[in-house]
Motif scaffolding. Structure first.
Motif, mmCIF file in Angstrom:
data_model
loop_
_atom_site.group_PDB
_atom_site.id
_atom_site.type_symbol
_atom_site.label_atom_id
_atom_site.label_comp_id
_atom_site.label_asym_id
_atom_site.label_seq_id
_atom_site.Cartn_x
_atom_site.Cartn_y
_atom_site.Cartn_z
ATOM 1 N N GLU A 48 41.957 44.333 39.795
ATOM 2 C CA GLU A 48 41.802 45.629 40.446
ATOM 3 C C GLU A 48 42.261 45.548 41.911
ATOM 4 O OE1 GLU A 48 37.750 47.162 39.812
ATOM 5 O OE2 GLU A 48 37.984 48.089 41.791
ATOM 6 N N LEU A 49 41.853 44.466 42.590
ATOM 7 C CA LEU A 49 42.199 44.305 44.008
ATOM 8 C C LEU A 49 43.698 44.082 44.209
ATOM 9 C CD1 LEU A 49 39.192 42.051 45.093
ATOM 10 C CD2 LEU A 49 39.686 44.332 45.988
ATOM 11 N N GLU A 50 44.317 43.507 43.204
ATOM 12 C CA GLU A 50 45.750 43.219 43.248
ATOM 13 C C GLU A 50 46.582 44.494 43.462
ATOM 14 O OE1 GLU A 50 47.818 40.209 40.228
ATOM 15 O OE2 GLU A 50 47.797 42.263 39.493
ATOM 16 N N LYS A 51 46.048 45.613 42.987
ATOM 17 C CA LYS A 51 46.765 46.881 43.143
ATOM 18 C C LYS A 51 46.845 47.291 44.607
ATOM 19 C CE LYS A 51 45.183 48.505 38.694
ATOM 20 N NZ LYS A 51 43.965 49.176 38.194
ATOM 21 N N LYS A 52 45.771 46.957 45.356
ATOM 22 C CA LYS A 52 45.750 47.305 46.784
ATOM 23 C C LYS A 52 46.387 46.197 47.619
ATOM 24 C CE LYS A 52 41.314 48.486 46.609
ATOM 25 N NZ LYS A 52 39.954 48.625 47.126
ATOM 26 N N ILE A 53 46.023 44.941 47.252
ATOM 27 C CA ILE A 53 46.539 43.794 48.011
ATOM 28 C C ILE A 53 47.645 43.172 47.153
ATOM 29 C CG2 ILE A 53 45.876 41.707 49.289
ATOM 30 C CD1 ILE A 53 42.907 42.586 48.817
ATOM 31 N N THR A 54 48.841 43.707 47.266
ATOM 32 C CA THR A 54 49.908 43.341 46.317
ATOM 33 C C THR A 54 50.321 41.874 46.433
ATOM 34 O OG1 THR A 54 51.487 44.231 47.876
ATOM 35 C CG2 THR A 54 50.862 45.658 46.048
ATOM 36 N N LYS A 55 50.071 41.244 47.573
ATOM 37 C CA LYS A 55 50.425 39.819 47.735
ATOM 38 C C LYS A 55 49.646 38.937 46.758
ATOM 39 C CE LYS A 55 51.642 40.189 52.567
ATOM 40 N NZ LYS A 55 50.975 40.141 53.878
ATOM 41 N N LEU A 56 48.550 39.465 46.253
ATOM 42 C CA LEU A 56 47.745 38.697 45.287
ATOM 43 C C LEU A 56 48.501 38.464 43.969
ATOM 44 C CD1 LEU A 56 44.091 40.096 45.549
ATOM 45 C CD2 LEU A 56 44.871 37.807 46.155
ATOM 46 N N GLN A 57 49.554 39.235 43.752
ATOM 47 C CA GLN A 57 50.347 39.050 42.527
ATOM 48 C C GLN A 57 50.895 37.635 42.427
ATOM 49 O OE1 GLN A 57 53.207 42.218 42.737
ATOM 50 N NE2 GLN A 57 51.664 43.788 42.307
ATOM 51 N N LYS A 58 51.096 37.003 43.588
ATOM 52 C CA LYS A 58 51.645 35.647 43.600
ATOM 53 C C LYS A 58 50.546 34.586 43.549
ATOM 54 C CE LYS A 58 56.105 36.432 45.754
ATOM 55 N NZ LYS A 58 56.143 37.429 46.849
ATOM 56 N N ALA A 59 49.286 35.019 43.616
ATOM 57 C CA ALA A 59 48.173 34.065 43.646
ATOM 58 C C ALA A 59 47.847 33.553 42.241
ATOM 59 C CB ALA A 59 46.956 34.746 44.257
ATOM 60 N N GLY A 60 47.084 32.489 42.175
ATOM 61 C CA GLY A 60 46.648 31.942 40.895
ATOM 62 C C GLY A 60 45.150 31.700 40.901
ATOM 63 N N TYR A 61 44.532 31.956 39.781
ATOM 64 C CA TYR A 61 43.074 31.809 39.690
ATOM 65 C C TYR A 61 42.698 30.443 39.126
ATOM 66 C CZ TYR A 61 38.241 32.767 38.363
ATOM 67 O OH TYR A 61 36.878 32.718 38.235
ATOM 68 N N VAL A 62 41.683 29.821 39.684
ATOM 69 C CA VAL A 62 41.208 28.527 39.171
ATOM 70 C C VAL A 62 39.813 28.654 38.557
ATOM 71 C CG1 VAL A 62 40.651 26.111 39.732
ATOM 72 C CG2 VAL A 62 42.645 27.201 40.792
ATOM 73 N N LYS A 63 38.798 29.010 39.374
ATOM 74 C CA LYS A 63 37.424 28.987 38.866
ATOM 75 C C LYS A 63 36.490 29.645 39.871
ATOM 76 C CE LYS A 63 34.539 27.089 35.777
ATOM 77 N NZ LYS A 63 34.054 28.348 35.221
ATOM 78 N N THR A 64 35.396 30.196 39.353
ATOM 79 C CA THR A 64 34.334 30.698 40.220
ATOM 80 C C THR A 64 33.052 29.936 39.909
ATOM 81 O OG1 THR A 64 35.326 32.890 40.332
ATOM 82 C CG2 THR A 64 32.994 32.740 40.863
ATOM 83 N N VAL A 65 32.358 29.513 40.956
ATOM 84 C CA VAL A 65 31.118 28.764 40.774
ATOM 85 C C VAL A 65 30.019 29.413 41.611
ATOM 86 C CG1 VAL A 65 30.011 26.490 40.959
ATOM 87 C CG2 VAL A 65 32.469 26.631 40.486
ATOM 88 N N ASP A 66 28.890 29.662 40.968
ATOM 89 C CA ASP A 66 27.730 30.191 41.683
ATOM 90 C C ASP A 66 26.990 29.019 42.317
ATOM 91 O OD1 ASP A 66 25.538 31.474 42.650
ATOM 92 O OD2 ASP A 66 25.104 32.585 40.808
#
Ligand SMILES: [Zn+2]
Length: 187
Positions: free
Chosen positions: A41-59
């Motif tokens: 969802e955020l990628e639509k506003k922050i278009t530079k995120l299109q080049k980013a890669g996701y690894v993991k989320t930890v609480d």
């Protein structure tokens, strides 16, 4: 954004066999799904995120750590970073830290622990044959994340078992054990 699960699946909530298998194996949790959906969802506003890669989320308890692939945040300016952090923190309803992964686990730990510095790394073999890495940081007051959450993040992202010590205590212990072994030799 480059995601480990199909963006189509994330949008529809119906997972293809490959993605379902990753979820079954526990590689990604509901928390990961929530964060990946928000990132799309955020990628639509922050278009530079299109080049980013996701690894993991930890609480990590009091803070949630969102780990992105190395270089993902590079091109984002201050305003975009703030927007990203705010968007995720609102979604997760907890303080959120976004950081980049590194292929070098010690570098990753330094990123996580900054401003604390790593002064030594020891490998320890436990009685059950498994390996533990002891990280010695410069000073307790420089470590702004809790040792428990740091250990949890490194375990989940790097599959490493970690223990933490601080330089002063560690040196004291080292010199004590040297004295003991010297006495043992004399005796
Ligand atoms: Zn899929």
């Amino acid at each position: 954004m480059d995601l480990p699960l199909c963006s189509f699946d994330l949008r529809t909530g119906i997972f293809c066999p490959q993605c379902a298998e990753k979820l079954r194996r526990g590689l990604y949790t509901d928390l990961d799904i929530k964060v990946m959906k928000k990132l799309l969802e955020l990628e639509k506003k922050i278009t530079k995120l299109q080049k980013a890669g996701y690894v993991k989320t930890v609480d990590g308890g009091d803070v949630i750590f969102v780990v992105l692939r190395e270089g993902s945040l590079q091109s984002l300016d201050f305003r975009e970073l703030a927007q990203l952090r705010k968007g995720l923190a609102e979604e997760l309803e907890k303080p959120t830290r976004i950081l980049e992964d590194s292929p070098d686990p010690i570098k990753f730990i330094e990123r996580l622990a900054s401003p604390a510095r790593v002064v030594a790394v020891n490998k320890i073999w436990l009685p059950d044959g498994s390996e533990e890495t002891r990280i010695i940081f410069d000073h307790e007051r420089n470590l702004k994340v809790s040792p428990e959450s740091l250990i949890r993040v490194v375990e989940e992202v790097k599959k490493m078992r970690l223990s933490i010590d601080f330089e002063k205590r560690w040196r004291r212990r080292e010199s004590r054990s040297r004295k003991v072994s010297k006495n043992a030799q004399v005796g």
